[in-house]
Write an enzyme that holds these catalytic residues in place. Structure first.
Site, PDB file in Angstrom:
ATOM      1  N   SER A  83       5.872  33.951 -29.002  1.00  0.00           N
ATOM      2  CA  SER A  83       5.836  35.252 -29.831  1.00  0.00           C
ATOM      3  C   SER A  83       4.921  35.135 -31.008  1.00  0.00           C
ATOM      4  O   SER A  83       4.891  36.326 -31.507  1.00  0.00           O
ATOM      5  CB  SER A  83       7.327  35.022 -30.909  1.00  0.00           C
ATOM      6  OG  SER A  83       7.184  33.919 -31.518  1.00  0.00           O
ATOM      7  N   SER A 115       6.594  29.315 -28.484  1.00  0.00           N
ATOM      8  CA  SER A 115       5.849  30.499 -29.003  1.00  0.00           C
ATOM      9  C   SER A 115       4.216  30.528 -29.424  1.00  0.00           C
ATOM     10  O   SER A 115       3.478  31.456 -29.828  1.00  0.00           O
ATOM     11  CB  SER A 115       6.528  31.043 -30.332  1.00  0.00           C
ATOM     12  OG  SER A 115       7.854  31.408 -29.821  1.00  0.00           O
ATOM     13  N   LYS A 158       0.722  34.030 -39.081  1.00  0.00           N
ATOM     14  CA  LYS A 158       1.735  34.649 -38.341  1.00  0.00           C
ATOM     15  C   LYS A 158       2.768  35.367 -39.462  1.00  0.00           C
ATOM     16  O   LYS A 158       3.027  34.891 -40.526  1.00  0.00           O
ATOM     17  CB  LYS A 158       2.477  33.914 -37.322  1.00  0.00           C
ATOM     18  CG  LYS A 158       3.732  34.748 -36.580  1.00  0.00           C
ATOM     19  CD  LYS A 158       4.194  33.607 -35.493  1.00  0.00           C
ATOM     20  CE  LYS A 158       5.139  34.084 -34.654  1.00  0.00           C
ATOM     21  NZ  LYS A 158       5.723  32.687 -33.770  1.00  0.00           N
TER      22      LYS A 158
END
Lengths: 478, 540
Positions: B184, B208, B89
Site C-alpha cells: 500500500s 506494503s 506516507k
C-alpha cells in the site's frame, strides 16, 4: 456496583438452583459456557452436579444472599495509567498525555510505573497472590466517554488474585459488640478509567448504597419462589418506582469482543529472588521492595490504639474511618497531658460532631490539634470546668484567631483557684441558707447539691464543683 | 556557476541517485539545500499525474532547506540526512500537516504531533516534501483504493518500458495502460522512483513497503518488529506494523535505519537497547554465508520470469562461494488465512476510535449517538475497510474467539517457529521472490477485488510480518517488458545490519539499471551532450 446472587440453603445440604452465574457481567464466561438456562430448575454451572430442583415454596427455605462488589478505585498518581510520563524529568508531564487520552490516531499506551506499584501494594495489603506475569486486554464498546471505542483492562490475567479482607462491624445493643468477617477478594486488575468518577473526591470515599441491594435481593427471592429464573444482566435502581429495572442493550447481550492489547507486552514483576542481575531499577518492579514499603495496615493501627491507649475497639474504627482524624488525634496526644480517654472523647464526640454538623472534612477543621491540646491541658489541670471547656471549644470553632487561654481570659471562664476566697464564699452561702444546711445535717443526700449549686452560682460557674463539695463537707463536718 | 548547476540537474538521476552521494555534495557546497529542494519540488510538479503525493508541503520544505543551508554555511551539518528531501506516507502523523490515510474519515485532520520516526528525520535536518498516497488506511496491495485515486508507477513512463511496448504493440494509447505501483505504500515508492525525493517512509504490515519497492525498482526495507518506533504510525495491525524505508540504494536505507532505530519510551513494543547508527561494510567474501531457499515459496502462480531470476540469484551466490540450500517452512500454506483472521481482528479494534466525535469526518445526523456513529463510519470508510471491520468483529465475538482468533495466534506461533528452526540450522538469510510478477496495468489489477489481490500479492511478504523478522526487497533486473523485478531477503530478528550487508553485496553484483525518465525532465535534455563532463566533475 453490587451484584446479588442467591443460593438456596438447605440445612445439611447445599445445592445450586437456577442460574448461579459465577460470571460477573464483565467476564467473557467460562469456556464451558456460563449461559442462562432457559429450562426451569437446571443448574447451568458445569462444575456442580446436574440436579433438577423442585419449585421452592414460599417460606419453605432460608435464602442466603451473596453479594459481590466491583469497586473502581482511582489511583493517586501524577499522570494516568497509560499516558506515559518521563519519570526522570522534573518537568511538567509529557504533553502527549492528552493525545493518547483523546485517542488521537497513532498514539500508544505506556504503562505508568506508579500505578503498577499502587496495584501491587493494594494486592499485598489485601493478602492477594501477586501474578508475576499479567496481561492487558481491550474491551470493546461504543460510548461517548470512550474515545478509542475500547477500554484497556486486565481480563485474562490480572495483576493480583485470591485475596481477603477482614472487616469488622459493630453490632449489639449499644453497637459495642465487634464482629469480624472475611470477604474474599477475587482479583485486582489495572484498568483504564473511562472518565466517570465514582468517588466523592472531597473525602476520598467510595459511597456504596447497599440499601438498594435489598430491593434486588427481594426481587430475586420472589422470582425464584415463583418458579422463575434470574438472568445475568445489568439492572439499575429506579428511585421513583423503588425497584430495580433492566437496562436492556438494544442489540441484546453485550459482547465486549475481548482481544489482547497488542501495544502492551506482558507485565512482568519480580521479587528479590527472581530479579535479573544488572537490571535497570527504573525498568523493573520488585514485589519484595514494595512489601517493605507498605504502610502500617489499618487493623494493625487499630490494635495498637487499643493496646496503647486502652481505647475501645469501636472507637478505633471511627478514628480510622475518618480521613485525617487519626493524625489529628495523634497530634493532640503529642501536645497534651490529658488522659487518652479524654482526648478520644473530645475528638470523637465534640470535634467530629461539630465537623459532621457542618459537613466539613477533618482538614477543614477550624480548631487545630494544638488548640485542642491546649484546651485539654487547661481542663486537665483544672484551670477550667468541662462546661467552660465546651464554651471555649465553641469559641475556637468561630476561628477568630484566639487561643484557648485568650478566650478563657476574655470570657472569665477560669476556675477559681483561690482556695481562701472559695472557702469564704462557701461560708457565705452556708450562712445565707441555714435551712439547706439543716437539711444536709439531717442526712438529706441531695441537699448538698443545692448548696453546691448555690456556691457555683455565686462563683459564676467558675468553681470546680468537686472542690466546692469538698470544702462544704469539711465545713459541715466541723 | 552555471556549468555546475547544469551538471547537477542531470546528475540527480545518475550520480545523485543516492542520498549518500548528494549528502557529500551538500557538504562540499556543490549544491545548496534550497536548490536541491526547489529541484525536487519542480519534479513533483512535473510528475503530478503520478498522483504520488496527497499533500505537498512546499513552504515547510523550503523553510527547512533554509535552516539546513545556514547549518552547512557554518559547517554544522546535522549528519548525512541534513538537507535531504524525503517524503512520508500519509498514515504517519505529521504535526501541522494534514494526515488523511487516504480516507474520508480523516480528511481535514491535522495532527498536533509528529510520529517519532518523522521527528527523528526532522531532527536530522531532512526536508519534508510531502505526504504520499496509499490504499485507504494501508489496506491493499495496489495503492489503488484511496479516496484520492490510484498511484501510477513511474516505470509506465520510462524509456525502458516504452521502448519495449513500441516493439510489441502499436497504436495504443500510451497512458490508458499505465501500471500500478503495488501497495500500500505506492505513493512513497513512486515519489522515490521519480526522483522527487531521496528516501521515503512507508509502512509494512503484510508487505506494503516491499511490494511497491519491487514494482518500482527500489530498495524496500521492512525492519525487525520492535526496532523502529510505531508511535505516530496510524495502525493497521499493531502486532505486525513496522515503518518501512524506501530508497534507491541499500546504503541509503542503512543511513535512514540508523537514524530511526532504537528504543522509544512512547512505544512499549520497542526494544530497550539503544541502537547506534552504522555504516554498512562492503562485503567481498560470501563464502561463509548460508542462503536458504524455502521450497514452499515455489508456487505455480509465480511468473516464469521471477522464478528464473530467483534461480539466477541463487546461482550467483553459489558461484561466489556461498552455501545455498533448500529449506522448508512447512506452515507457509496457512499463513495467508492466519494473517487474514489476525489482521481483520486488529483492524476492527483499531478502527473503533473513528466515530466522528473527536476528529475527522462527522456526518450530519444527530438523532442519537449510535446513529451518528453508524452514518459517520459508513460515509467515512470505503468498502475495503468496512469489510475488514465486519470480518474482524465476527472473529472477535465470544462464540468465535477461540476457534478463530486464538487458533490463528497458535498458527502464527507455528509460522514464527518455522523461521526459528531454519535460522537455527545455520541459515543466515533466506532468498525469496518479493512478488509473483512484475507490475501489472491498472485495468488488469482491478479485475479482482482488493481482498483477492491482497491475498495473492502478500504471499511472499506477510510471513515476515507474522514472525517479526527483518526483510528487504532489492531490485534485480528488468523483465522482458522492461519493468523492475525485485527479490527478497529475510534475516534473523534484529540482524538488520547483517541483512543489509548481504543485500548491498547483491545490489553491487546485479547492477540494476537507473530508470530513464528523461522525457519528464524537459530542461535536462540539453545537458545530455555534457554527460561525460558531468560524471567526471562530480566524482568524490
Amino acid at each position: 456496583m453490587a451484584a446479588p446472587m442467591l443460593r438456596l440453603c438447605c440445612p445439611g445440604r447445599r445445592w445450586a438452583l437456577a442460574c448461579i452465574d459465577g460470571c460477573s457481567r464483565h467476564r467473557r464466561g467460562a469456556p464451558n459456557g456460563c449461559t442462562s438456562s432457559r429450562r426451569r430448575g437446571q443448574s447451568s454451572v458445569a462444575q456442580q452436579p446436574f440436579i433438577t430442583a423442585q419449585k421452592p415454596r414460599k417460606g419453605e427455605h432460608e435464602w442466603a444472599a451473596v453479594v459481590g462488589l466491583e469497586i473502581h478505585a482511582q489511583i493517586s498518581s501524577k499522570s494516568k495509567l497509560f499516558s506515559g510520563s518521563q519519570v526522570h524529568f522534573a518537568a511538567p508531564p509529557n504533553s502527549l498525555v492528552s493525545f493518547f487520552d483523546a485517542s488521537l490516531p497513532g498514539t500508544l499506551p505506556v504503562l505508568n510505573r506508579r500505578c503498577v506499584e499502587a496495584a501491587v501494594m493494594t494486592g499485598l495489603a489485601l493478602n492477594c497472590r501477586i501474578n508475576k506475569k499479567s496481561l492487558f486486554d481491550r474491551k470493546h464498546y461504543f460510548y461517548a466517554d470512550l474515545p478509542a471505542g475500547y477500554q484497556i483492562t486486565q481480563q485474562r490475567l490480572p495483576i493480583a488474585v485470591n485475596g481477603s479482607l477482614v472487616y469488622s462491624f459493630c453490632a449489639g445493643k449499644n453497637r459495642s459488640q465487634v464482629i469480624n468477617k472475611t470477604a474474599r477478594v477475587k482479583q485486582i486488575q489495572l484498568e483504564q478509567d473511562s472518565g466517570k468518577s465514582l468517588h466523592d473526591d472531597l473525602r476520598s470515599q467510595t459511597l456504596i448504597d447497599l440499601n438498594r441491594a435489598d430491593y434486588e435481593i427481594q426481587r430475586q427471592i420472589n422470582e425464584l419462589e415463583n418458579g422463575g429464573e434470574i438472568l445475568n444482566e445489568t439492572r439499575s435502581f429506579d428511585s421513583k418506582l423503588g425497584c430495580t429495572i433492566p437496562m436492556r442493550d438494544k442489540e441484546g447481550k453485550q459482547d465486549y469482543r475481548f482481544m489482547p492489547e497488542p501495544n502492551l507486552p506482558p507485565l512482568l514483576l519480580y521479587d528479590t529472588e527472581s530479579l535479573p542481575a544488572g537490571a535497570d531499577p527504573q525498568q523493573v518492579i520488585d514485589i519484595d521492595r514494595i512489601r517493605e514499603q507498605l504502610p502500617e495496615l489499618p487493623s494493625v493501627t487499630r490494635e495498637k490504639l487499643v493496646q496503647q491507649y486502652g481505647m475501645l475497639p469501636e472507637h478505633s474504627f471511627t478514628l480510622l474511618n475518618e480521613v485525617g482524624l487519626l493524625e489529628f488525634f495523634q497530634n493532640v496526644m503529642k501536645e497534651t497531658r490529658a488522659e487518652p480517654k479524654k482526648v478520644t472523647s473530645w475528638v470523637l464526640n465534640t470535634l467530629l460532631g461539630f465537623l459532621k454538623q457542618q459537613n466539613l472534612a477533618v482538614s477543614e477543621s477550624p480548631v487545630t490539634p494544638s488548640a485542642l491540646a491546649e484546651l485539654l491541658n487547661l481542663l486537665d489541670r483544672k484551670a477550667i470546668s468541662s462546661s467552660a471547656a465546651k464554651q471555649v471549644f465553641e469559641e475556637l470553632w468561630r476561628n477568630e484567631g484566639k487561643t484557648p487561654a485568650q478566650i478563657v481570659s476574655e470570657k472569665k471562664l477560669e476556675l477559681m483557684q483561690d482556695q481562701e476566697a472559695l472557702e469564704q464564699l462557701c461560708h457565705a452561702v452556708m450562712e445565707g441558707h441555714p435551712q439547706v444546711v439543716m437539711d444536709v445535717k439531717k442526712g438529706n443526700p441531695r441537699a448538698i447539691n443545692k448548696l453546691i449549686g448555690l456556691v457555683r452560682k455565686a462563683t459564676l460557674s467558675r468553681a470546680d464543683p468537686t472542690v466546692i463539695k469538698e470544702i462544704l463537707e469539711k465545713k459541715l463536718a466541723s | 556557476m552555471p556549468l555546475k548547476r547544469m551538471h547537477f540537474q542531470f546528475c540527480l538521476q545518475t550520480s545523485y541517485k543516492a542520498a549518500i552521494k548528494v549528502s557529500a555534495a551538500l557538504k562540499q557546497g556543490h549544491i545548496t539545500p534550497t536548490e536541491l529542494c526547489q529541484k525536487c519540488l519542480s519534479i513533483i510538479k512535473k510528475t503530478k499525474f503520478l498522483n504520488a503525493y496527497i499533500t505537498v508541503s512546499e513552504e515547510v520544505a523550503l523553510k527547512q532547506a533554509e535552516e539546513s543551508e545556514k547549518r552547512y554555511k557554518k559547517g554544522h551539518s546535522l549528519g548525512d540526512l541534513d538537507g535531504i528531501p524525503i517524503a512520508v506516507k500519509d498514515n504517519f502523523s505529521t504535526s501541522g500537516i494534514e494526515t488523511t490515510c487516504a480516507s474520508n474519515m480523516l480528511r481535514g485532520y491535522v495532527p498536533p504531533y509528529n510520529a517519532t520516526v518523522v521527528q527523528k528525520l526532522l531532527d536530522q535536518g531532512a526536508l519534508l516534501m510531502g505526504k504520499t498516497n496509499l490504499d485507504e488506511f494501508a489496506m491493499g496491495s495496489g495503492s489503488t483504493d484511496g479516496v484520492f485515486g490510484p498511484v501510477k508507477n513511474p516505470w509506465s513512463y520510462s524509456k525502458q518500458y516504452r521502448e519495449k511496448r513500441k516493439q510489441k504493440s502499436h497504436c495504443e494509447n500510451e497512458d490508458s495502460n499505465w501500471l500500478i505501483t503495488g501497495g500500500s505504500s505506492g505513493g512513497s515508492a513512486a515519489a522515490v522512483s521519480a526522483f522527487t525525493c531521496f528516501a521515503a517512509l512507508g509502512s509494512d504490515t503484510g508487505g506494503s513497503t516491499r511490494n511497491p519497492a519491487a514494482h518500482c525498482g527500489l530498495v524496500g526495507l521492512k525492519p525487525s518488529y520492535g526496532l523502529v518506533s510505531r508511535h505516530g504510525l496510524i495502525p493497521l495491525v499493531n502486532s505486525m506494523d513496522v515503518p518501512g524505508i524506501l530508497t534507491r540504494c541499500v546504503d541509503d536505507a542503512a543511513i535512514v535505519l540508523g537514524v530511526l532505530a532504537g528504543h522509544d519510551p512512547k512505544d512499549s513494543t520497542t526494544i530497550q537497547d539503544p541502537v547506534k547508527p552504522f555504516v554498512l561494510p562492503s562485503l567481498t567474501d560470501v563464502s561463509k554465508l548460508c542462503i536458504g531457499i524455502p521450497k514452499e515459496y515455489l508456487t505455480p502462480e509465480l511468473s516464469s520470469e521471477v522464478r528464473s531470476l530467483w534461480s539466477k540469484a541463487a546461482n550467483l551466490f553459489e558461484s561466489e562461494g556461498a552455501k545455498v540450500i533448500e529449506v522448508s517452512l512447512p506452515h507457509t500454506s496457512y499463513s495467508i488465512v492466519c494473517y487474514h483472521v489476525l489482521c481483520t481482528s486488529e483492524v476492527a479494534s483499531n478502527m473503533a476510535r473513528f466515530d466522528g466525535l473527536e476528529y475527522g469526518h462527522r456526518c450530519d445526523i444527530d438523532v442519537s449517538t449510535e446513529a451518528m456513529y453508524a452514518a459517520t463510519r459508513r460515509e467515512g470508510f470505503n468498502d475495503v475497510v468496512r469489510g475488514r471491520i465486519l470480518s474482524g468483529n465476527f472473529f472477535l465475538l465470544k462464540e468465535n474467539y477461540e476457534n478463530y482468533f486464538v487458533k490463528a495466534q497458535k498458527v502464527r506461533r507455528l509460522i514464527a517457529n518455522d523461521f526459528v528452526t531454519v535460522f537455527n540450522s545455520g541459515v543466515d538469510v533466506l532468498l525469496t521472490p518479493t512478488t509473483l510478477s512484475e507490475a501489472v496495468p491498472y485495468t488488469e489489477f482491478i479485475k479482482e477485488d482488493n481482498r483477492t489481490r491482497s491475498a495473492q500479492d502478500d504471499i511472499f511478504t506477510q510471513a515476515a510480518n507474522m514472525a517479526g523478522l527483518p526483510a528487504v526487497s532489492v531490485p534485480m533486473a528488468l523483465s522482458n517488458q522492461g519493468l523492475p523485478i525485485g527479490l527478497q531477503f529475510i534475516g534473523r530478528a534484529f540482524c538488520d545490519q547483517e541483512l543489509l550487508t548481504i543485500a548491498k553485496w547483491f545490489e553491487k553484483q546485479v547492477q540494476f539499471p537507473v530508470i530513464q525518465l528523461q522525457e519528464l525532465m524537459d530542461d535536462c535534455s540539453s545537458v545530455f551532450e555534457n554527460e561525460k563532463l558531468a560524471s567526471v566533475s562530480l566524482k568524490q
